[in-house]
Design an enzyme around this catalytic site. Structure first.
Site, PDB file in Angstrom:
ATOM      1  CE  LYS A   7      66.871  50.656  -3.812  1.00  0.00           C
ATOM      2  NZ  LYS A   7      68.111  51.062  -3.176  1.00  0.00           N
ATOM      3  CG  ASP A  10      68.579  57.197  -5.579  1.00  0.00           C
ATOM      4  OD1 ASP A  10      67.781  56.293  -5.273  1.00  0.00           O
ATOM      5  OD2 ASP A  10      69.798  57.009  -5.742  1.00  0.00           O
TER       6      ASP A  10
HETATM    7  C1  LIG Z   1      64.804  50.748  -9.056  1.00  0.00           C
HETATM    8  C2  LIG Z   1      66.178  50.562  -8.539  1.00  0.00           C
HETATM    9  N1  LIG Z   1      66.944  49.585  -9.068  1.00  0.00           N
HETATM   10  C3  LIG Z   1      68.202  49.373  -8.635  1.00  0.00           C
HETATM   11  C4  LIG Z   1      68.775  50.149  -7.650  1.00  0.00           C
HETATM   12  C5  LIG Z   1      70.189  49.881  -7.231  1.00  0.00           C
HETATM   13  O1  LIG Z   1      70.266  49.310  -5.972  1.00  0.00           O
HETATM   14  P1  LIG Z   1      71.596  49.468  -5.104  1.00  0.00           P
HETATM   15  O2  LIG Z   1      71.716  50.904  -4.742  1.00  0.00           O
HETATM   16  O3  LIG Z   1      71.371  48.568  -3.957  1.00  0.00           O
HETATM   17  O4  LIG Z   1      72.735  49.040  -5.976  1.00  0.00           O
HETATM   18  C6  LIG Z   1      68.019  51.179  -7.079  1.00  0.00           C
HETATM   19  C7  LIG Z   1      68.584  52.019  -6.019  1.00  0.00           C
HETATM   20  O5  LIG Z   1      68.054  53.047  -5.653  1.00  0.00           O
HETATM   21  C8  LIG Z   1      66.689  51.397  -7.532  1.00  0.00           C
HETATM   22  O6  LIG Z   1      65.921  52.359  -7.035  1.00  0.00           O
END
Ligand SMILES: Cc1ncc(COP(=O)(O)O)c(C=O)c1O
Length: 376
Positions: free
Chosen positions: A70, A97
């Site tokens: 992120k 989150d």
């Molecule tokens: C560690 C991690 N992987 C994947 C995602 C999924 O990403 P997206 O919300 O862009 O689909 C998130 C989203 O918070 C995340 O924190």
């Protein structure tokens, strides 16, 4: 595992995320202090155990010291805003989150801007503490992730703050687009690493779908018709992308959003992500138990893999692959056999160390040490 083979699978839209947008993000992000490509781990023993030809794991746990991919999105969007106006008078706000808020807070601190981060009632205290460490203010909101998104938007409108969201809504697309262009760095690094040995499949987890969409769009630009078959992975209880694909238009999740995969606990797909993911090949919905099993396999170094720590959301793509490989009908439906070369995105490390220890039985530090006999 629930599976939907998308009849609309095909070439993704190239209007939403552009080559120029991806390249500008890559040029900026790779110039930041501390930038280094994250490793692409070869999990040969696990590939053999799953009956596939090859398995590679893009490990985002070390990204800018924030423990998840992120950092590439939220912080890049903040950098764009800070460059366009007086960063000292800029207040950015977002719902999260955990991981996205950490990235936005980090980006704001680097530019001397202020950040207000909204969390819903299920976000762990450990994740809030990690956000406060970058000087951000935390606002806890009753209800779900989607409730925190709405509350953040309302407060920001009233206070003149700028919302830095990873999900888009009507009339609000420019910043989420920056976030998604930032995620494209992952695809560029993978392309550099694999050379001509392209993967046949990409398993990627989705919350609002921004990560999966960015990768689909960028791999289509980089690899054209040789881009991998895209399998979008969600928890059973938060299946908004799956339901949208089956309906052919954005639909909310049917479940209660309760899942150990905290980063995927989203009830709605981002409309910007939908424009791209509507052409993804496959959608699957996954039970939580597979994610915990995947964390343990990696922590134990089973199948001859070097032990390493991966978070419960980070392993979701791998967990779906494991679930599919355990079921002959699903193996066939997804084309998983000796000719398959699967790429999964390990999107986070142990972003909440307490939760990690509870699920795996050992701390992430202990797991990391066991990979290095000198430190054991
Ligand atoms: C560690 C991690 N992987 C994947 C995602 C999924 O990403 P997206 O919300 O862009 O689909 C998130 C989203 O918070 C995340 O924190």
């Amino acid at each position: 595992l629930r599976h939907f083979a998308n009849p609309r699978a095909g070439t993704p839209s190239q209007d939403v995320l552009t080559p120029a947008g991806f390249e500008a993000a890559r040029d900026t992000i790779t110039s930041w202090p501390g930038y280094a490509p994250t490793p692409l781990r070869e999990l040969a023993g696990l590939a053999a155990a799953l009956g596939i030809g090859r398995l590679r794991y893009k490990d985002e746990s070390g990204r800018f010291g924030l423990a998840s991919f992120k950092a590439l999105g939220g912080a890049y969007a903040v950098a764009r805003l800070a460059a366009a106006r007086d960063p000292g008078r800029l207040t950015v706000a977002t719902a999260t989150d955990g991981n996205h808020g950490r990235a936005v807070a980090w980006g704001a601190e680097r530019h001397g801007s202020h950040a207000v981060i909204y969390v819903h009632e299920k976000v762990s205290e450990g994740r809030c503490a990690a956000i406060r460490r970058f000087g951000a203010e935390i606002v806890r909101v009753p209800g779900s992730y989607d409730d925190s998104v709405r509350r953040c938007a309302a407060d920001a409108a009233r206070n003149g703050w700028t919302v830095v969201s990873d999900t888009a809504w009507e009339g609000y697309t420019e910043i989420p687009r920056d976030v998604m262009h930032g995620y494209g760095v992952i695809a560029d690094e993978i392309a550099d690493d694999v050379g001509d040995a392209l993967p046949t499949h990409l398993f990627v987890q989705a919350g609002v779908g921004a990560l999966a969409a960015a990768l689909e769009a960028r791999f289509a630009q980089l690899w054209g018709s040789r881009a991998p078959r895209l399998v979008v992975v969600e928890p059973e209880s938060a299946d908004a992308c799956f339901r949208s694909a089956t309906a052919g238009r954005p639909m909310p999740a049917a479940g209660d959003l309760a899942t150990v995969m905290a980063g995927l606990s989203c009830g709605e797909i981002s409309p910007l992500a939908w424009e791209i993911l509507r052409t993804a090949d496959d959608f699957v919905a996954l039970d939580d138990s597979w994610a915990v099993e995947a964390m343990r396999i990696l922590a134990d170094g089973r199948h001859g893999t070097e032990p390493f720590a991966a978070g419960e959301t980070g392993v979701a793509g791998l967990a779906a692959l494991m679930a599919a490989a355990s079921d002959p009908a699903m193996q066939r439906a997804l084309g998983l056999g000796p000719d398959a070369s699967v790429l999964v995105i390990g999107s986070e490390g142990a972003t909440d160390p307490e939760i990690y220890e509870r699920l795996v039985g050992r701390s992430a530090d202990e797991v990391g040490r066991s990979s290095d006999p000198a430190k054991a």
